[in-house]
Write a protein that holds these residues in place. Structure first.
Motif, PDB file in Angstrom:
ATOM      1  N   LEU A 424       1.195  -1.166  -0.066  1.00  0.00           N
ATOM      2  CA  LEU A 424      -0.236  -0.291  -0.069  1.00  0.00           C
ATOM      3  C   LEU A 424       0.892   1.831  -0.114  1.00  0.00           C
ATOM      4  CD1 LEU A 424      -2.355  -1.189   2.216  1.00  0.00           C
ATOM      5  CD2 LEU A 424      -2.896  -1.299  -0.132  1.00  0.00           C
ATOM      6  N   ASP A 425       2.011   1.023   0.111  1.00  0.00           N
ATOM      7  CA  ASP A 425       3.167   2.131   0.034  1.00  0.00           C
ATOM      8  C   ASP A 425       3.513   2.679  -1.834  1.00  0.00           C
ATOM      9  OD1 ASP A 425       2.673   2.739   2.575  1.00  0.00           O
ATOM     10  OD2 ASP A 425       4.338   0.900   2.900  1.00  0.00           O
ATOM     11  N   HIS A 426       3.374   1.591  -2.809  1.00  0.00           N
ATOM     12  CA  HIS A 426       3.596   1.843  -3.776  1.00  0.00           C
ATOM     13  C   HIS A 426       3.053   1.570  -5.340  1.00  0.00           C
ATOM     14  CE1 HIS A 426       7.458   1.202  -1.803  1.00  0.00           C
ATOM     15  NE2 HIS A 426       7.114   0.553  -1.318  1.00  0.00           N
ATOM     16  N   GLY A 427       2.046   2.276  -5.881  1.00  0.00           N
ATOM     17  CA  GLY A 427       0.992   2.244  -6.428  1.00  0.00           C
ATOM     18  C   GLY A 427       0.540   3.153  -7.298  1.00  0.00           C
ATOM     19  N   THR A 428      -0.821   3.745  -7.805  1.00  0.00           N
ATOM     20  CA  THR A 428      -1.888   4.517  -8.163  1.00  0.00           C
ATOM     21  C   THR A 428      -2.991   5.126  -7.718  1.00  0.00           C
ATOM     22  OG1 THR A 428      -1.064   3.953 -10.588  1.00  0.00           O
ATOM     23  CG2 THR A 428      -2.311   5.130 -10.608  1.00  0.00           C
ATOM     24  N   LEU A 429      -2.823   6.369  -7.566  1.00  0.00           N
ATOM     25  CA  LEU A 429      -4.084   6.548  -7.084  1.00  0.00           C
ATOM     26  C   LEU A 429      -4.927   6.905  -7.945  1.00  0.00           C
ATOM     27  CD1 LEU A 429      -5.288   6.872  -4.387  1.00  0.00           C
ATOM     28  CD2 LEU A 429      -4.765   9.218  -4.213  1.00  0.00           C
ATOM     29  N   TYR A 430      -6.073   6.601  -8.360  1.00  0.00           N
ATOM     30  CA  TYR A 430      -7.352   6.926  -9.159  1.00  0.00           C
ATOM     31  C   TYR A 430      -8.309   7.496  -8.309  1.00  0.00           C
ATOM     32  CZ  TYR A 430      -5.180   3.552 -12.201  1.00  0.00           C
ATOM     33  OH  TYR A 430      -4.235   2.591 -12.844  1.00  0.00           O
ATOM     34  N   VAL A 431      -9.208   8.334  -9.414  1.00  0.00           N
ATOM     35  CA  VAL A 431     -10.105   9.304  -9.091  1.00  0.00           C
ATOM     36  C   VAL A 431     -11.330   9.499 -10.492  1.00  0.00           C
ATOM     37  CG1 VAL A 431      -9.688  11.227  -9.678  1.00  0.00           C
ATOM     38  CG2 VAL A 431     -11.839  11.077  -7.687  1.00  0.00           C
ATOM     39  N   ALA A 432     -12.556   9.254  -9.262  1.00  0.00           N
ATOM     40  CA  ALA A 432     -13.527   8.713 -10.494  1.00  0.00           C
ATOM     41  C   ALA A 432     -13.841   9.223 -11.155  1.00  0.00           C
ATOM     42  CB  ALA A 432     -14.533   7.604  -9.844  1.00  0.00           C
ATOM     43  N   ARG A 433     -14.154   9.208 -12.220  1.00  0.00           N
ATOM     44  CA  ARG A 433     -15.572  10.240 -12.713  1.00  0.00           C
ATOM     45  C   ARG A 433     -16.526   9.325 -13.372  1.00  0.00           C
ATOM     46  NH1 ARG A 433     -12.204  14.354 -16.405  1.00  0.00           N
ATOM     47  NH2 ARG A 433     -12.433  12.837 -18.293  1.00  0.00           N
ATOM     48  N   PHE A 434     -18.152  10.242 -13.459  1.00  0.00           N
ATOM     49  CA  PHE A 434     -19.033   8.988 -13.973  1.00  0.00           C
ATOM     50  C   PHE A 434     -19.688  10.043 -15.154  1.00  0.00           C
ATOM     51  CE2 PHE A 434     -18.278   7.647 -10.176  1.00  0.00           C
ATOM     52  CZ  PHE A 434     -18.039   6.729 -10.198  1.00  0.00           C
ATOM     53  N   SER A 435     -20.440   9.342 -16.366  1.00  0.00           N
ATOM     54  CA  SER A 435     -21.594   9.199 -16.864  1.00  0.00           C
ATOM     55  C   SER A 435     -22.033   8.912 -16.823  1.00  0.00           C
ATOM     56  CB  SER A 435     -20.297  10.103 -18.315  1.00  0.00           C
ATOM     57  OG  SER A 435     -19.903   9.450 -18.900  1.00  0.00           O
ATOM     58  N   GLY A 436     -23.415   9.389 -17.430  1.00  0.00           N
ATOM     59  CA  GLY A 436     -24.916   9.005 -17.263  1.00  0.00           C
ATOM     60  C   GLY A 436     -25.414   8.139 -19.219  1.00  0.00           C
ATOM     61  N   ASP A 437     -25.873   7.459 -19.345  1.00  0.00           N
ATOM     62  CA  ASP A 437     -27.075   6.960 -20.530  1.00  0.00           C
ATOM     63  C   ASP A 437     -27.488   7.672 -21.724  1.00  0.00           C
ATOM     64  OD1 ASP A 437     -27.857   5.268 -19.248  1.00  0.00           O
ATOM     65  OD2 ASP A 437     -27.393   4.129 -20.400  1.00  0.00           O
ATOM     66  N   SER A 438     -28.899   8.390 -20.431  1.00  0.00           N
ATOM     67  CA  SER A 438     -29.720   8.662 -20.139  1.00  0.00           C
ATOM     68  C   SER A 438     -29.646  10.654 -21.025  1.00  0.00           C
ATOM     69  CB  SER A 438     -30.719   8.737 -19.373  1.00  0.00           C
ATOM     70  OG  SER A 438     -31.030   7.967 -18.815  1.00  0.00           O
ATOM     71  N   PRO A 439     -30.730  10.779 -21.685  1.00  0.00           N
ATOM     72  CA  PRO A 439     -30.625  12.672 -21.845  1.00  0.00           C
ATOM     73  C   PRO A 439     -30.393  13.674 -21.344  1.00  0.00           C
ATOM     74  CG  PRO A 439     -32.105  11.070 -23.394  1.00  0.00           C
ATOM     75  CD  PRO A 439     -32.005  10.413 -22.462  1.00  0.00           C
ATOM     76  N   ALA A 440     -30.300  14.493 -20.737  1.00  0.00           N
ATOM     77  CA  ALA A 440     -30.463  15.108 -19.731  1.00  0.00           C
ATOM     78  C   ALA A 440     -32.131  15.469 -19.242  1.00  0.00           C
ATOM     79  CB  ALA A 440     -29.490  16.457 -20.000  1.00  0.00           C
ATOM     80  N   SER A 441     -32.792  15.839 -20.068  1.00  0.00           N
ATOM     81  CA  SER A 441     -34.125  16.228 -20.026  1.00  0.00           C
ATOM     82  C   SER A 441     -34.155  15.325 -18.793  1.00  0.00           C
ATOM     83  CB  SER A 441     -34.775  16.317 -21.349  1.00  0.00           C
ATOM     84  OG  SER A 441     -34.792  15.684 -21.898  1.00  0.00           O
ATOM     85  N   GLU A 442     -34.441  14.213 -19.134  1.00  0.00           N
ATOM     86  CA  GLU A 442     -35.017  12.568 -18.638  1.00  0.00           C
ATOM     87  C   GLU A 442     -33.991  12.193 -16.529  1.00  0.00           C
ATOM     88  OE1 GLU A 442     -35.193   9.228 -20.519  1.00  0.00           O
ATOM     89  OE2 GLU A 442     -35.729  10.111 -21.983  1.00  0.00           O
ATOM     90  N   ILE A 443     -33.217  13.409 -16.694  1.00  0.00           N
ATOM     91  CA  ILE A 443     -32.860  13.202 -15.519  1.00  0.00           C
ATOM     92  C   ILE A 443     -33.348  14.527 -14.431  1.00  0.00           C
ATOM     93  CG2 ILE A 443     -31.046  13.295 -13.730  1.00  0.00           C
ATOM     94  CD1 ILE A 443     -31.187  10.695 -15.677  1.00  0.00           C
ATOM     95  N   ASP A 444     -34.656  14.812 -14.424  1.00  0.00           N
ATOM     96  CA  ASP A 444     -35.467  15.881 -13.562  1.00  0.00           C
ATOM     97  C   ASP A 444     -35.627  15.898 -12.843  1.00  0.00           C
ATOM     98  OD1 ASP A 444     -37.095  13.809 -12.576  1.00  0.00           O
ATOM     99  OD2 ASP A 444     -38.852  14.806 -14.014  1.00  0.00           O
ATOM    100  N   GLY A 445     -34.987  16.066 -11.521  1.00  0.00           N
ATOM    101  CA  GLY A 445     -34.498  16.256  -9.624  1.00  0.00           C
ATOM    102  C   GLY A 445     -35.550  15.176  -9.067  1.00  0.00           C
TER     103      GLY A 445
END
Length: 701
Positions: A424-445
């Motif tokens: 755990l002292d040697h390796g690569t650190l990553y952070v996540a980025r996500f994207s959706g597959d639906s039109p923005a208009s369908e993610i209405d909150g």
């Protein structure tokens, strides 16, 4: 007590017109510095690439957006490679969404669910028994005196079980699991409820030093009774208390950095103590990882720091201006950021403890990054490397992964443990980025699923640093590790709704993340909804399911879906894996997660907003019962459910901050676990099936 014991106060299902049962003011102040009452420290404007592409597609159409994707392929892997199969609909189990109609009970979840209630007890299903294994103040070391609530001392507390137990890990020492090492975190102290005569404006030095001793971790030997059930602590040479006075070794690529040096430690490699230890994980080599979470609240006077860059870095981590809630800076200068500006940089890490060796020095692993770690859990790769999954428990912060460069040695010998800890002292650190597959208009909150029936999409792991090499423009590698949040801001990670416990499922290899809540999602001046965080003012939270490409933990590509969008099942803006919502237990504010050997997900809640006490829930993640949430237990007044352990023979939970809803020792909000007019005591509870049957398996021994 069973679910049907005398005179329970039962709330009807489904829950309508609920009242808020969220955390008390005392819990909010002492656990996290009342973080939700302040602006979230992530003020970065890092709209992630998936949002940009989706807006372009909505505006210009898919054909023209293809050109944008082609250009983007030169700067990001988001548009390249073969997408992993979606973890949601029809993924690996032969069942589509909407399949759940209660055809049969999944193995491991065969119990009658506990009804939502507000009883001052641990309420469990019929056919189960329970036992308080250990309470705050009980002996850890044999020389510990008897607990005396009104006469506490640091000398006694450093030998006794600490306050506010959170994560618990059980490590078998024999094949039958009769003798085990039990490791428990002690996240924080609630001084106004801990001491009978506490003055928040003028704490005594003895009270402060007792609180230092009540933080940290406990290691015990416990015996499982195979005949009668339960766990019993035993005197043992393994017994150990780790406190804010225990020396830790800083290891990894940032160890010795000027950013970690103080007047008391010019080497930047030795730190006293660990604090605000939240969730964690047991490693394959038999050690325990523990996440330092809300460390920011212990420090004072960040406004007195002269260097503007240092002040800005402290602000991103929420380090306090003015005096701290606990006033520790009056008794030791390291808690005064104006005098020791680097001391806060020495907290917020993943720590590792070897419970097999009580004389070993615990480690803080800098390669795993510094943020408000909820916990860390490990998955091994086919070639023997290890991946560690972590969440940053703050509104609009991120999900991380670390992949080791070296390979694991099999076994749990001292030699193998030392080698594997070094991974755990040697390796690569990553952070996540996500994207959706639906039109923005369908993610209405609203939380209602889009037209394809699920919130899902693809994602990528963005590299931040490997060893001494930074992958973030404008950051050195040391800066990436010490100020990981700022580095993740720079690369455009996805802002999430309080990512807490994240664990790989040992049965199907997918990763499950509890996103507890975020009342500011979609509010003016804050990040809007997106498909990974689809509800405005998300007070009930959700659970994400991630599948890495080819089920390979070293992959930088993934697909994801939301297994649960929590809340009242009668609300259209909730989703229970496609299962019939008329049959589920309502769940709110998922926090810790665990798995049984059948691959069922178990979820502990924190801050239930549906009017019932917090609890522990089981939910299958595949087959016809996918999404069938069933409540296994509830905890007492004012308490939170933490650190579940699930085995064939028993379930354990840590009951944290019972009675915090009261006004203090003269009028506690709970008298659990001892009853009568006693003071509440955070405790660990074991639950098991009567007559030796397996947990969640009717008729099986």
């Amino acid at each position: 007590m069973s679910a049907n014991s005398a005179e329970p106060r039962v709330l009807p299902l489904p829950l309508l017109n609920h009242f808020s049962a969220s955390r008390s003011a005392v819990t909010c102040e002492y656990r996290c510095g009342n973080a939700c009452a302040h602006d979230a420290p992530n003020e970065s404007d890092n709209s992630y690439f998936g949002d940009v592409v989706r807006r372009v597609m909505d505006r210009r159409g898919a054909l023209r957006a293809g050109a944008v994707l082609s250009v983007a392929a030169g700067v990001t892997a988001a548009a390249g490679g073969t997408a992993a199969a979606r973890p949601g609909r029809g993924h690996g189990n032969g069942h589509g969404h909407g399949h759940g109609h209660g055809g049969h009970t999944a193995v491991g979840t065969d119990f009658d669910p506990v009804q939502p209630n507000t009883r001052d007890s641990v309420v469990i299903p019929d056919g189960y028994e329970q036992q308080v294994v250990i309470r705050w103040g009980d002996p850890v070391l044999a020389s510990a005196p008897e607990f005396d609530f009104r006469n506490q001392t640091p000398e006694a507390q450093q030998l006794q079980f600490g306050y506010n137990n959170d994560f618990a890990g059980l490590i078998p020492l024999d094949r039958a699991g009769i003798h085990n090492l039990l490791v428990v975190n002690h996240e924080y102290t609630s001084e106004t409820h801990m001491f009978a005569d506490y003055d928040p404006d003028n704490p005594t030095e003895q009270q402060v030093r007792t609180a230092w001793a009540a933080h940290g971790m406990s290691v015990l030997l416990v015996r499982r009774d195979p005949a009668r059930g339960g766990l019993t602590p035993l005197p043992s040479w393994y017994s150990r208390r780790i406190t804010l006075r225990t020396e830790f070794e800083m290891r990894g690529p940032a160890a010795g950095s000027d950013l970690l040096k103080t007047s008391e430690d010019p080497s930047g490699k030795r730190v006293l103590g660990t604090q605000n230890n939240c969730a964690g994980g047991v490693t394959p080599w038999g050690t325990v990882l523990s996440g330092e979470e809300n460390f920011h609240q212990y420090f004072a006077n960040a406004d007195l720091v002269s260097d503007p860059l240092t002040r800005e870095r402290m602000r991103r981590y929420g380090v306090g201006t003015g005096s701290s809630t606990r006033k520790w800076e009056r008794f030791e200068k390291r808690w005064d950021a104006g005098r020791e500006p680097n001391e806060s940089n020495r907290f917020g890490w993943i720590v590792e403890v070897d419970p097999h060796d009580p004389d070993s020095t615990p480690v803080k692993h800098t390669a795993l990054g510094r943020f408000k770690h909820e916990g860390a859990t490990v998955r091994t790769t086919e070639d023997g490397r290890v991946a560690v999954y972590m969440g940053d428990d703050e509104r609009f912060d991120y999900i991380y992964k670390f992949v080791s460069s070296g390979r694991m040695k099999n076994g749990r010998s001292a030699h193998a443990r030392r080698h594997n800890m070094s991974l755990l002292d040697h390796g690569t650190l990553y952070v996540a980025r996500f994207s959706g597959d639906s039109p923005a208009s369908e993610i209405d909150g609203s939380g209602e699923p889009p037209s394809d029936g699920e919130f899902d999409g693809s994602g990528e792991w963005l590299p931040l640093a490997t060893g001494d090499t930074s992958h973030v423009p404008g950051f050195t590698a040391e800066e990436v590790y010490v100020f990981t949040r700022l580095a993740a801001d720079r690369v455009g990670a996805t802002k999430m709704d309080r990512p807490e416990d994240i664990e790989p499922n040992p049965t199907n290899g997918r990763i499950y993340c509890a996103l507890t809540n975020n009342s500011n999602r979609g509010a003016a001046g804050h990040a809007p909804v997106d498909e990974a965080n689809p509800r405005i003012g998300n007070k009930h939270g959700h659970v994400m399911e991630i599948r890495e490409d080819h089920d390979d933990p070293t992959s930088t590509r993934m697909s994801w879906g939301l297994l649960l969008v929590c809340g009242d099942p009668e609300d259209a803006g909730t989703y229970y894996g496609g299962f019939d919502k008329d049959q589920v237990s309502p769940i709110s504010c998922p926090d810790n997660v665990a798995f049984d050997r059948h691959g069922n997900l178990w979820i502990a809640t924190d801050g239930n907003e549906l009017g019932s006490h917090d609890g522990l829930f089981a939910v299958p993640v595949s087959g016809s019962e996918r999404g069938h949430v069933k409540q296994f237990l509830t905890v007492p007044n004012g308490a939170e459910t933490c650190g579940p352990i699930i085995t064939d023979d028993l379930v354990t939970v840590c009951v944290q901050h019972p009675g915090d809803n009261g006004s203090g020792p003269e009028n506690p909000g709970s008298h659990w676990p001892d009853g009568g007019d006693s003071q509440p005591r955070p405790s660990l509870v074991a639950v098991w099936r009567s007559h030796g049957h397996r947990v969640g398996e009717i008729g099986r021994r």
